[in-house]
Write a protein that holds these residues in place. Structure first.
Motif, PDB file in Angstrom:
ATOM      1  N   VAL A 239       6.249   4.077   1.319  1.00  0.00           N
ATOM      2  CA  VAL A 239       5.207   2.357   1.604  1.00  0.00           C
ATOM      3  C   VAL A 239       4.865   2.548   2.595  1.00  0.00           C
ATOM      4  O   VAL A 239       5.222   2.887   3.813  1.00  0.00           O
ATOM      5  N   MET A 240       3.201   2.442   2.799  1.00  0.00           N
ATOM      6  CA  MET A 240       2.908   2.576   4.008  1.00  0.00           C
ATOM      7  C   MET A 240       2.369   1.206   5.141  1.00  0.00           C
ATOM      8  O   MET A 240       2.732   0.990   5.977  1.00  0.00           O
ATOM      9  N   ASN A 241       2.238   0.592   4.109  1.00  0.00           N
ATOM     10  CA  ASN A 241       1.684  -0.881   4.782  1.00  0.00           C
ATOM     11  C   ASN A 241       2.128  -1.963   3.657  1.00  0.00           C
ATOM     12  O   ASN A 241       2.165  -2.141   2.066  1.00  0.00           O
ATOM     13  N   SER A 242       2.350  -2.796   3.890  1.00  0.00           N
ATOM     14  CA  SER A 242       2.517  -4.315   3.153  1.00  0.00           C
ATOM     15  C   SER A 242       2.120  -5.791   3.618  1.00  0.00           C
ATOM     16  O   SER A 242       1.715  -6.149   4.918  1.00  0.00           O
ATOM     17  N   GLU A 243       1.493  -6.443   2.982  1.00  0.00           N
ATOM     18  CA  GLU A 243       1.456  -8.406   3.352  1.00  0.00           C
ATOM     19  C   GLU A 243       2.018  -8.931   2.411  1.00  0.00           C
ATOM     20  O   GLU A 243       1.789  -8.817   1.694  1.00  0.00           O
ATOM     21  N   THR A 244       2.760  -9.978   2.774  1.00  0.00           N
ATOM     22  CA  THR A 244       3.556 -11.378   2.064  1.00  0.00           C
ATOM     23  C   THR A 244       3.246 -12.425   2.310  1.00  0.00           C
ATOM     24  O   THR A 244       3.249 -12.491   3.688  1.00  0.00           O
ATOM     25  N   SER A 245       3.272 -13.482   1.386  1.00  0.00           N
ATOM     26  CA  SER A 245       2.818 -14.587   1.515  1.00  0.00           C
ATOM     27  C   SER A 245       3.305 -15.470   0.927  1.00  0.00           C
ATOM     28  O   SER A 245       3.952 -15.002   0.009  1.00  0.00           O
TER      29      SER A 245
ATOM     30  N   TRP B 159      -4.791  -3.171  -2.773  1.00  0.00           N
ATOM     31  CA  TRP B 159      -2.790  -2.583  -2.630  1.00  0.00           C
ATOM     32  C   TRP B 159      -2.892  -2.475  -3.507  1.00  0.00           C
ATOM     33  O   TRP B 159      -3.430  -1.968  -4.913  1.00  0.00           O
ATOM     34  N   ASP B 160      -2.186  -1.150  -3.672  1.00  0.00           N
ATOM     35  CA  ASP B 160      -1.522  -0.570  -5.431  1.00  0.00           C
ATOM     36  C   ASP B 160      -0.685  -0.947  -6.046  1.00  0.00           C
ATOM     37  O   ASP B 160      -0.623  -1.362  -6.961  1.00  0.00           O
ATOM     38  N   LEU B 161       0.310  -2.086  -5.345  1.00  0.00           N
ATOM     39  CA  LEU B 161       0.997  -2.860  -5.960  1.00  0.00           C
ATOM     40  C   LEU B 161       1.340  -3.981  -5.612  1.00  0.00           C
ATOM     41  O   LEU B 161       0.753  -4.911  -4.583  1.00  0.00           O
ATOM     42  N   VAL B 162       1.767  -5.240  -6.433  1.00  0.00           N
ATOM     43  CA  VAL B 162       1.802  -6.316  -5.476  1.00  0.00           C
ATOM     44  C   VAL B 162       3.172  -6.854  -6.823  1.00  0.00           C
ATOM     45  O   VAL B 162       3.454  -6.366  -8.235  1.00  0.00           O
TER      46      VAL B 162
ATOM     47  N   GLU C 158       0.950  -0.826  -0.087  1.00  0.00           N
ATOM     48  CA  GLU C 158       0.092   0.238  -0.017  1.00  0.00           C
ATOM     49  C   GLU C 158       1.255   1.127   0.348  1.00  0.00           C
ATOM     50  O   GLU C 158       1.609   1.515   1.132  1.00  0.00           O
ATOM     51  N   VAL C 159       0.559   2.361  -0.967  1.00  0.00           N
ATOM     52  CA  VAL C 159       1.465   3.260  -1.020  1.00  0.00           C
ATOM     53  C   VAL C 159       0.649   4.516  -0.351  1.00  0.00           C
ATOM     54  O   VAL C 159      -0.598   4.979  -0.849  1.00  0.00           O
ATOM     55  N   MET C 160       1.328   5.728   0.025  1.00  0.00           N
ATOM     56  CA  MET C 160       0.917   6.330   0.701  1.00  0.00           C
ATOM     57  C   MET C 160       0.968   7.942  -0.613  1.00  0.00           C
ATOM     58  O   MET C 160       1.776   8.069  -0.580  1.00  0.00           O
TER      59      MET C 160
END
Length: 146
Positions: free
Chosen positions: A134-140, A107-110, A78-80
Motif C-alpha cells: 500500500v503506497m498511498n490512501s485517501e479516506t472519506s 487509485w487502484d482499489l476502493v 494506491e498499490v505499489m
C-alpha cells in the motif's frame, strides 16, 4: 497464565475469514468444498484462530438501512508495483471491509469500510496503511445519502 501465541494469517486463513464474513453460518463441509481442502483442515483452522483470539466470533450482517449508527467510509488505495493481489488478500482479512473494488485511474482499489466507533476507524486506517504494497490512501467518511 500463558497467552496463546499470536496467530499469523496465511492465504488459507484469509480465504476462510472472507467466506465466514459472507456467511458466518456456513457449514464446515461447505467451506471445505469451496476452499478445496478437507473438513478437518477447515475445522482445525477455525479452532486455532478462535483459541489464539485471532478470530473473536461470528457476527450478523445488517442491511444498510438498518445500520444507522455505523460509521461508513470509502477508502481509495494506491498499490505499489504489481502487489495488487497480495494487498487484496490482506484487505479481505479485515472484518470492517464491507466491499472492495478494483478501479482504473489514480487509485487502484476502493474499499467500503464500516466501523462502530472513530477509534475503530483510526485503527483500520492504520492497519491498511501498514499492509506491504500500500503506497498511498485517501479516506472519506460518508455523512448522509442524498
Amino acid at each position: 497464565m500463558n497467552q496463546p501465541a499470536k496467530h499469523i494469517f496465511d492465504d488459507l486463513d484469509r480465504t476462510l475469514i472472507s467466506l465466514l464474513r459472507q456467511d458466518g453460518r456456513a457449514p464446515v463441509s461447505k467451506l471445505a468444498q469451496i476452499m478445496g481442502v478437507s473438513r478437518a483442515t477447515v475445522q482445525s483452522r477455525m479452532d486455532r484462530m478462535l483459541e489464539t483470539g485471532a478470530l473473536v466470533g461470528f457476527t450478523a450482517r445488517v442491511r444498510d438501512d438498518y445500520d444507522q449508527s455505523a460509521i461508513h467510509a470509502v477508502m481509495m488505495i494506491e498499490v505499489m508495483g504489481k502487489n495488487t493481489s497480495q494487498v487484496i488478500r490482506r484487505l479481505r482479512g479485515l472484518r470492517e471491509l464491507h466491499m472492495l473494488h478494483t478501479t482504473s485511474g489514480k487509485w487502484d482499489l476502493v474499499a467500503d469500510l464500516r466501523v462502530e466507533t472513530l477509534q475503530d476507524f483510526d485503527r483500520v486506517l492504520r492497519e491498511v496503511r501498514l499492509i506491504d504494497g500500500v503506497m498511498n490512501s485517501e479516506t472519506s467518511i460518508l455523512l448522509s445519502s442524498v
